[in-house]
Design an enzyme around this catalytic site. Structure first.
Site, PDB file in Angstrom:
ATOM      1  N   CYS A 172       0.873  -1.337  -0.275  1.00 19.52           N
ATOM      2  CA  CYS A 172       0.239  -0.231  -0.039  1.00 19.52           C
ATOM      3  C   CYS A 172       1.384   1.422  -0.295  1.00 19.52           C
ATOM      4  O   CYS A 172       0.222   2.650  -0.633  1.00 19.52           O
ATOM      5  CB  CYS A 172      -0.537  -0.033   1.377  1.00 19.52           C
ATOM      6  N   ARG A 182     -20.365   8.548  -0.243  1.00 19.73           N
ATOM      7  CA  ARG A 182     -21.538   8.195  -0.421  1.00 19.73           C
ATOM      8  C   ARG A 182     -21.896   9.217   0.749  1.00 19.73           C
ATOM      9  O   ARG A 182     -21.662   9.479   1.980  1.00 19.73           O
ATOM     10  CB  ARG A 182     -22.341   6.509   0.540  1.00 19.73           C
ATOM     11  N   SER A 195     -11.465   0.240   3.789  1.00 20.51           N
ATOM     12  CA  SER A 195     -11.372   0.985   2.119  1.00 20.51           C
ATOM     13  C   SER A 195     -11.374   0.546   1.160  1.00 20.51           C
ATOM     14  O   SER A 195     -12.112  -1.076   0.950  1.00 20.51           O
ATOM     15  CB  SER A 195      -9.445   0.582   2.157  1.00 20.51           C
ATOM     16  N   CYS A 201      -0.409   1.548   6.407  1.00 24.13           N
ATOM     17  CA  CYS A 201       0.006  -0.253   6.694  1.00 24.13           C
ATOM     18  C   CYS A 201       0.574  -0.381   5.477  1.00 24.13           C
ATOM     19  O   CYS A 201       0.088  -0.004   4.322  1.00 24.13           O
ATOM     20  CB  CYS A 201      -0.914  -0.331   7.618  1.00 24.13           C
TER      21      CYS A 201
END
Length: 393
Positions: A94, A221, A248, A379
């Site tokens: 990531c 949203r 996520s 992370c």
């Protein structure tokens, strides 16, 4: 606090595509090479940086076939970069495109390169399923006599979220409330036009092959409420607390950060938008990978003689609400300073592109708030945390 010098690593541009939902989102029909092409082309057009100056392009990518090297090179050459411009792909999970910034900075500082691009791309639509990021080819006898820590690098990310929540007592309610705030903040940043300053519009196509233009993130949203999120069922564990609503989103997107030294920026007449000061990578238990920022951020702050109170904005990648809450609490951060424009729970998490995405959001936020210091952190799978320090110019 940080005096300017000719050798500073400066950023000339930090932009991203919209981040859209995988499979059903606005960019789902585009392949990673198309996304990378568009973010690179758009970054050059907006920044007015001469592509002939670029020595190297480092591309963060996690899931692509053959490490994304050939597809990335195709995109780079199609943009029109010269033959001298080289391409390297990076996978620190990531933090891949954030790590691309760090590696670029090292090459610039040494004099090996004068201008470089740290990019990132991920089409999770095309590359995430069916393996979901877990290697399918592991020699079983080798795995069976490995230590527990070694085996844990293969743990599905959702299970690591459940482990963090269980070990540190992060409740379902607090996670859902955190997720709602992510959506509401991101919705406000979209509606106000704030995100438009960091986003490059993408020429896309729909399922029928018809040309479309995608200008906004489509996973946010605006009508999110705790009442709605609290009804969702756990995804990874029957009695768990991690849901699709407080994790996520699986997304598509790309990012690009153009870097050079202050000396070179001045020589060629470019005005820096920010400075990259440095970064830190910390190891944590693989089964609790989400706590990575709680170790990487202090390591970074200590390196530069700072405390968390010196930092104006933290962009903390929201892999899961569980780990985000743990890290914020463990670091003693002010929630108001963390992800003021929402995070990956609302915006999405296109793995290889996320590092550059959070940098573009951080620098946009520092400019909007007229603030100086910012940190990005995330992370990463296999048990690591990355943190990077930036100064608004």
């Amino acid at each position: 606090m940080f005096k300017k010098s000719a050798k500073d690593i400066v950023i000339l541009s930090a932009l991203r595509t919209p981040v859209t939902k995988s499979v059903k989102g606005g960019l789902a029909q585009l392949y990673p090479e198309e996304l990378l092409y568009q973010v690179l082309r758009g970054s050059l057009a907006k920044s007015k940086v001469d592509p002939n100056l670029i020595d190297d392009i480092l591309v963060g990518t996690v899931l692509q076939t053959l490490g994304g090297q050939k597809a990335s090179s195709l995109a780079v050459k199609k943009v029109g970069f010269p033959i001298k411009t080289t391409v390297n792909t990076i996978n620190r999970q990531c933090a891949s495109s954030a790590q691309a910034i760090t590696y670029s900075a090292g090459a610039l500082l040494s004099g090996e390169n004068k201008f470089s691009v740290a990019a990132g791309v991920e089409s999770m639509t095309h590359d995430y399923f069916p393996h979901r990021g877990i290697p399918q080819r592991i020699y079983q006898p080798f795995l069976e006599d490995a230590s527990e820590e070694a085996k844990n690098v293969l743990t599905p990310m959702g299970i690591t979220s459940e482990s963090v929540a269980e070990k540190f007592g992060i409740t379902r309610q607090s996670q859902d409330e955190f997720a709602v705030q992510s959506h509401l903040k991101a919705a406000k940043a979209t509606e106000s036009g704030h995100f438009a300053n960091e986003i490059i519009s993408v020429e896309a196509r729909n399922e029928a092959g018809k040309a479309t233009t995608v200008q906004k993130d489509d996973g946010i949203r605006p009508g999110s409420t705790y009442e709605k999120l609290s009804t969702l069922k756990p995804v990874f564990k029957e009695t768990g607390v991690t849901t699709a609503g407080n994790s996520s989103q699986i997304s598509d997107g790309a990012s690009a950060v153009i870097l050079t030294t202050r000396e070179n920026a001045e020589k060629y007449g470019y005005k820096p938008v920010a400075r990259f000061v440095g970064s830190s990578v910390a190891g944590v238990p693989a089964g609790l990978m989400g706590i990575g920022p709680s170790e990487a951020v202090p390591q970074l702050l200590n390196r530069f003689g700072l405390t968390h109170k010196d930092i104006d904005i933290f962009e903390l990648n929201e892999a899961f609400a569980s780990q985000s809450i743990y890290c914020i609490e463990k670091l003693g951060l002010d929630y108001e300073k963390v992800n003021p424009y929402g995070g990956a729970i609302a915006i999405g998490h296109p793995l290889g592109a996320t590092g550059g995405r959070v940098v573009s959001t951080l620098l946009n936020g520092l400019r909007a708030q007229n603030k100086e210091l910012g940190i990005v952190s995330m992370c990463t799978s296999t048990g690591q945390g990355y943190a990077g320090l930036f100064i608004n110019e």
